[in-house]
Design an enzyme around this catalytic site. Structure first.
Site, mmCIF file in Angstrom:
data_model
loop_
_atom_site.group_PDB
_atom_site.id
_atom_site.type_symbol
_atom_site.label_atom_id
_atom_site.label_comp_id
_atom_site.label_asym_id
_atom_site.label_seq_id
_atom_site.Cartn_x
_atom_site.Cartn_y
_atom_site.Cartn_z
ATOM 1 N N ASP A 54 -7.026 4.278 -4.553
ATOM 2 C CA ASP A 54 -7.712 4.137 -3.262
ATOM 3 C C ASP A 54 -8.337 5.513 -3.024
ATOM 4 O O ASP A 54 -8.533 6.268 -3.982
ATOM 5 C CB ASP A 54 -6.713 3.745 -2.150
ATOM 6 C CG ASP A 54 -7.413 3.288 -0.867
ATOM 7 O OD1 ASP A 54 -7.846 2.135 -0.802
ATOM 8 O OD2 ASP A 54 -7.539 4.101 0.073
ATOM 9 N N LYS A 106 0.866 -1.186 0.000
ATOM 10 C CA LYS A 106 0.000 0.000 0.000
ATOM 11 C C LYS A 106 0.895 1.225 0.000
ATOM 12 O O LYS A 106 2.035 1.171 0.466
ATOM 13 C CB LYS A 106 -0.868 0.021 1.260
ATOM 14 C CG LYS A 106 -2.064 0.934 1.162
ATOM 15 C CD LYS A 106 -3.224 0.240 0.474
ATOM 16 C CE LYS A 106 -4.395 1.152 0.204
ATOM 17 N NZ LYS A 106 -5.557 0.408 -0.280
ATOM 18 N N GLY A 120 -20.264 7.049 2.541
ATOM 19 C CA GLY A 120 -19.320 7.489 1.517
ATOM 20 C C GLY A 120 -20.077 7.932 0.278
ATOM 21 O O GLY A 120 -21.300 7.683 0.148
ATOM 22 N N PHE A 121 -19.389 8.608 -0.621
ATOM 23 C CA PHE A 121 -20.006 8.924 -1.923
ATOM 24 C C PHE A 121 -18.928 8.873 -2.999
ATOM 25 O O PHE A 121 -18.970 9.562 -4.002
ATOM 26 C CB PHE A 121 -20.727 10.282 -1.891
ATOM 27 C CG PHE A 121 -19.838 11.497 -1.719
ATOM 28 C CD1 PHE A 121 -19.148 11.710 -0.542
ATOM 29 C CD2 PHE A 121 -19.702 12.442 -2.733
ATOM 30 C CE1 PHE A 121 -18.334 12.826 -0.383
ATOM 31 C CE2 PHE A 121 -18.908 13.567 -2.585
ATOM 32 C CZ PHE A 121 -18.213 13.759 -1.398
ATOM 33 N N GLY A 122 -17.955 7.983 -2.766
ATOM 34 C CA GLY A 122 -16.849 7.843 -3.711
ATOM 35 C C GLY A 122 -17.038 6.669 -4.632
ATOM 36 O O GLY A 122 -18.161 6.207 -4.876
ATOM 37 N N ASN A 123 -15.907 6.185 -5.116
ATOM 38 C CA ASN A 123 -15.890 5.124 -6.099
ATOM 39 C C ASN A 123 -16.617 3.860 -5.609
ATOM 40 O O ASN A 123 -17.419 3.262 -6.334
ATOM 41 C CB ASN A 123 -14.410 4.850 -6.404
ATOM 42 C CG ASN A 123 -14.221 3.697 -7.318
ATOM 43 O OD1 ASN A 123 -13.946 2.587 -6.875
ATOM 44 N ND2 ASN A 123 -14.411 3.927 -8.590
ATOM 45 N N VAL A 124 -16.345 3.462 -4.394
ATOM 46 C CA VAL A 124 -16.907 2.214 -3.874
ATOM 47 C C VAL A 124 -18.412 2.354 -3.627
ATOM 48 O O VAL A 124 -19.210 1.487 -4.008
ATOM 49 C CB VAL A 124 -16.165 1.770 -2.588
ATOM 50 C CG1 VAL A 124 -16.760 0.476 -2.064
ATOM 51 C CG2 VAL A 124 -14.675 1.594 -2.858
ATOM 52 N N ALA A 125 -18.801 3.472 -3.004
ATOM 53 C CA ALA A 125 -20.217 3.724 -2.720
ATOM 54 C C ALA A 125 -21.020 3.747 -4.028
ATOM 55 O O ALA A 125 -22.125 3.185 -4.109
ATOM 56 C CB ALA A 125 -20.367 5.052 -1.984
ATOM 57 N N TRP A 126 -20.456 4.359 -5.052
ATOM 58 C CA TRP A 126 -21.122 4.454 -6.369
ATOM 59 C C TRP A 126 -21.394 3.064 -6.960
ATOM 60 O O TRP A 126 -22.524 2.743 -7.339
ATOM 61 C CB TRP A 126 -20.231 5.299 -7.291
ATOM 62 C CG TRP A 126 -20.556 5.209 -8.752
ATOM 63 C CD1 TRP A 126 -21.612 5.781 -9.383
ATOM 64 C CD2 TRP A 126 -19.805 4.493 -9.749
ATOM 65 N NE1 TRP A 126 -21.575 5.467 -10.727
ATOM 66 C CE2 TRP A 126 -20.473 4.689 -10.975
ATOM 67 C CE3 TRP A 126 -18.635 3.731 -9.738
ATOM 68 C CZ2 TRP A 126 -20.025 4.138 -12.170
ATOM 69 C CZ3 TRP A 126 -18.178 3.177 -10.923
ATOM 70 C CH2 TRP A 126 -18.863 3.378 -12.119
HETATM 71 P P1 NDP Z 1 -12.963 7.818 -2.813
HETATM 72 O O1 NDP Z 1 -11.883 8.803 -2.679
HETATM 73 O O2 NDP Z 1 -13.607 7.653 -4.137
HETATM 74 O O3 NDP Z 1 -14.076 8.095 -1.713
HETATM 75 C C1 NDP Z 1 -13.811 8.027 -0.340
HETATM 76 C C2 NDP Z 1 -14.994 8.484 0.455
HETATM 77 O O4 NDP Z 1 -14.742 8.423 1.873
HETATM 78 C C3 NDP Z 1 -15.321 9.906 0.219
HETATM 79 O O5 NDP Z 1 -16.679 10.093 0.446
HETATM 80 C C4 NDP Z 1 -14.456 10.598 1.280
HETATM 81 O O6 NDP Z 1 -14.750 11.923 1.523
HETATM 82 C C5 NDP Z 1 -14.723 9.755 2.445
HETATM 83 N N1 NDP Z 1 -13.647 9.856 3.416
HETATM 84 C C6 NDP Z 1 -12.318 9.692 3.237
HETATM 85 N N2 NDP Z 1 -11.643 9.869 4.384
HETATM 86 C C7 NDP Z 1 -12.569 10.183 5.288
HETATM 87 C C8 NDP Z 1 -12.503 10.497 6.653
HETATM 88 N N3 NDP Z 1 -11.322 10.530 7.331
HETATM 89 N N4 NDP Z 1 -13.681 10.747 7.301
HETATM 90 C C9 NDP Z 1 -14.863 10.679 6.642
HETATM 91 N N5 NDP Z 1 -14.979 10.391 5.350
HETATM 92 C C10 NDP Z 1 -13.854 10.163 4.680
HETATM 93 O O7 NDP Z 1 -12.373 6.435 -2.304
HETATM 94 P P2 NDP Z 1 -12.899 4.969 -2.541
HETATM 95 O O8 NDP Z 1 -14.369 4.957 -2.726
HETATM 96 O O9 NDP Z 1 -12.021 4.367 -3.559
HETATM 97 O O10 NDP Z 1 -12.524 4.289 -1.140
HETATM 98 C C11 NDP Z 1 -13.461 4.170 -0.053
HETATM 99 C C12 NDP Z 1 -13.024 3.049 0.869
HETATM 100 O O11 NDP Z 1 -12.976 1.813 0.143
HETATM 101 C C13 NDP Z 1 -11.634 3.207 1.494
HETATM 102 O O12 NDP Z 1 -11.636 2.614 2.768
HETATM 103 C C14 NDP Z 1 -10.748 2.362 0.571
HETATM 104 O O13 NDP Z 1 -9.576 1.926 1.218
HETATM 105 C C15 NDP Z 1 -11.694 1.217 0.282
HETATM 106 N N6 NDP Z 1 -11.404 0.421 -0.906
HETATM 107 C C16 NDP Z 1 -11.263 0.998 -2.138
HETATM 108 C C17 NDP Z 1 -11.028 0.206 -3.233
HETATM 109 C C18 NDP Z 1 -10.926 0.777 -4.589
HETATM 110 O O14 NDP Z 1 -10.769 -0.008 -5.522
HETATM 111 N N7 NDP Z 1 -11.020 2.080 -4.780
HETATM 112 C C19 NDP Z 1 -10.880 -1.233 -3.117
HETATM 113 C C20 NDP Z 1 -11.118 -1.749 -1.789
HETATM 114 C C21 NDP Z 1 -11.359 -0.930 -0.745
HETATM 115 P P3 NDP Z 1 -13.501 12.951 1.757
HETATM 116 O O15 NDP Z 1 -12.491 12.674 0.689
HETATM 117 O O16 NDP Z 1 -14.147 14.264 1.647
HETATM 118 O O17 NDP Z 1 -12.954 12.719 3.121
HETATM 119 O O1 2IT Z 2 -7.945 -1.527 -0.765
HETATM 120 C C1 2IT Z 2 -7.883 -2.016 -1.910
HETATM 121 O O2 2IT Z 2 -8.005 -3.232 -2.094
HETATM 122 C C2 2IT Z 2 -7.689 -1.115 -3.042
HETATM 123 N N1 2IT Z 2 -7.646 0.096 -2.852
HETATM 124 C C3 2IT Z 2 -7.509 -1.673 -4.424
HETATM 125 C C4 2IT Z 2 -6.087 -2.119 -4.635
HETATM 126 C C5 2IT Z 2 -5.742 -2.542 -6.033
HETATM 127 O O3 2IT Z 2 -4.557 -2.852 -6.213
HETATM 128 O O4 2IT Z 2 -6.589 -2.574 -6.909
#
Ligand code: NDP
Ligand code: 2IT
Length: 445
Positions: free
Chosen positions: A164, A124, A235-241
């Protein structure tokens, strides 16, 4: 194996690394029994060798903003364990990033990647860079400066970073461009790439889809599914979507999403154009969800709290670590929630997890239920190696199959004599055994 003794020593060596210590304790407590039953694991010093990362690179990331002002951030890459394949894991750009968080994430990644059945080790990285309010040109300069240091220790057969929090397709593009320029090679060194330059279909949706596929398997064990279920997502990021898309497709109703400012409650369901709007909101770099309530006035913005007070059948925490505590868990349980699947990494605190297990709630730990993201990264690596691209259905079919297999592995190693499945134990034991065996096969290194 004496978990408390190991943890005391680890704490002395890594003072204040709260998240890292939390993640290690959870794994050790789950695997204690299997380690004690297999003395060769202890004889080979597997635990001591597993909890110490292979290496950590820390570096300076200087960059110029649009006004010509200099900024300095800190960059990291934790190469944790490569027993079963090249180091693999995301890069997180968020102001909260520190070594403890990256070590916890790298450690989790070892077992998660093992569960996918694909040949990937754990790693990581990231930076305390805050993308909030930055222009694309600033993000590009930052990513280029970050890669100027990182390129030397990564490679398609060595270490393959991905996205991430705070790192999506845009940032991967900027970093890939710089890697290509420095090495004069166009190779699969990063995953989450753009579709027309080596990326895989379904990678953007994969973590959310995988999480819902896993939850679907858990629900199946109770003879039910997503149809007609109310689902709370954070959340409202990649994973939530991705999760919202798949829940809706399977007939469930998503009623919440959340940001650092609070959460949105939308009783009509967050579907269709509303899910697409989430992407716009995220891309705006404002990092607040409140504007959703202006766009869709039937919804309600609840400031400063988390969505776990809303009545739901299923909860999918998809934002960040430790975002669902004991009180939240009690709220969910009292409101009749039957299943919780972690889309984020370690979003539930240990006290919350304990409560879910005590109340026999279907609970999926992130290393099992969010493994679909890295699994599809693994599929991207396979396609890059073959210099071929699979179609959407092919990738989705493989992802679905992998999630079903992970569920099966959890059941195999986590089911007790009364028939209750402890998915935390199941995931940790299944992930660990494969890595431990590989480490024993390869000698003391
Ligand atoms: P994004 O950046 O797309 O979204 C992250 C979301 O979490 C945003 O809404 C963000 O808002 C919020 N967030 C981040 N830090 C905090 C905090 N300290 N307090 C409150 N809210 C927070 O990221 P992803 O959707 O990619 O990732 C979300 C989770 O999923 C993480 O835990 C990540 O490790 C995990 N994950 C992601 C994978 C991937 O492929 N992307 C794979 C497996 C797990 P803000 O930025 O405003 O804080
Ligand atoms: O937490 C995770 O598994 C990720 N952010 C994805 C890692 C990856 O290599 O695709």
């Amino acid at each position: 194996m004496n978990v408390d003794k190991i943890m005391n020593e680890l704490e002395k060596k890594n003072p204040g690394e709260v998240e890292y210590l939390q993640a290690v304790r959870e794994v050790l407590e789950s695997i204690e029994e299997v380690v004690n039953e297999n003395p060769q694991i202890e004889a080979a010093g597997i635990i001591d060798r597993l909890i110490e990362p292979d290496r950590i690179l820390t570096f300076k990331v200087p960059w110029l903003d649009d006004k010509g002002q200099v900024h300095v951030n800190r960059g990291f890459r934790v190469q944790f364990n490569n027993a079963i394949g090249p180091y693999k894991g995301g890069l997180r750009f968020h102001p909260s990033v520190n070594l403890s968080i990256l070590k916890f994430l790298g450690f989790e990644q070892i077992f998660k990647n093992s569960l996918t059945t694909l040949p990937m080790g754990g790693g990581k990285g990231g930076s305390d860079f805050d993308a909030k309010g930055k222009s694309d040109a600033e993000i590009m300069r930052f990513c280029q400066s970050f890669m100027l240091e990182l390129w030397n220790i990564i490679g398609p057969e060595t270490d393959v970073p991905a996205g991430d929090i705070g790192v999506g397709g845009k940032e991967i593009g900027f970093m890939f461009g710089m890697y290509k320029k420095l090495t004069h090679t166009h190779v699969g060194v990063l995953t989450g790439k753009g579709l027309n330059w080596g990326g895989s279909l379904v990678r953007p949706e994969a973590t959310g889809f995988g999480c819902v596929y896993f939850a679907q398997e858990m629900l199946k064990t109770k003879g039910t599914d997503f149809k007609g279920k109310t689902v709370a997502i954070s959340g409202f990021g990649n994973v939530a979507w991705g999760a919202a898309l798949k829940v809706t497709e399977l007939g469930g109703k998503v009623v919440t999403i959340s940001g650092p400012d609070g959460y949105i409650y939308d009783a009509d369901g967050i579907s269709g154009e509303k899910i697409e709007y989430m992407l716009e909101l995220r891309a705006s770099n404002q990092d607040i969800v409140k504007p959703y309530s202006y766009e869709f006035p039937n919804s309600k913005f609840v400031q400063g709290t988390r969505p776990w007070e809303v009545k739901c059948d299923i909860a999918l925490p998809c934002a960040t670590q430790n975002e669902l505590n004991k009180e939240d868990a009690l709220n969910l349980i009292n409101n009749g929630c039957m299943a919780v699947a972690e889309g984020a990494n370690m979003p539930c605190t240990p006290e919350a997890v304990e409560l879910f297990l005590e109340h026999k709630i279907l609970f999926a730990p992130g290393k099992a239920s969010n493994a679909g993201g890295v699994a599809t990264s693994g599929l991207e690596m396979s396609q890059n190696s073959m210099k071929l691209a699979w179609g959407k259905e092919e990738v989705d079919r493989r992802l679905h199959e992998i999630m079903k297999n992970i569920h099966e592995a959890c059941v195999k190693h986590g089911k007790d004599s009364a028939g209750f499945v402890n998915y935390v134990k199941g995931a940790n034991v299944a992930g660990f055994l494969k890595v431990a065996q590989a480490m024993m096969d390869q000698g003391i290194i």
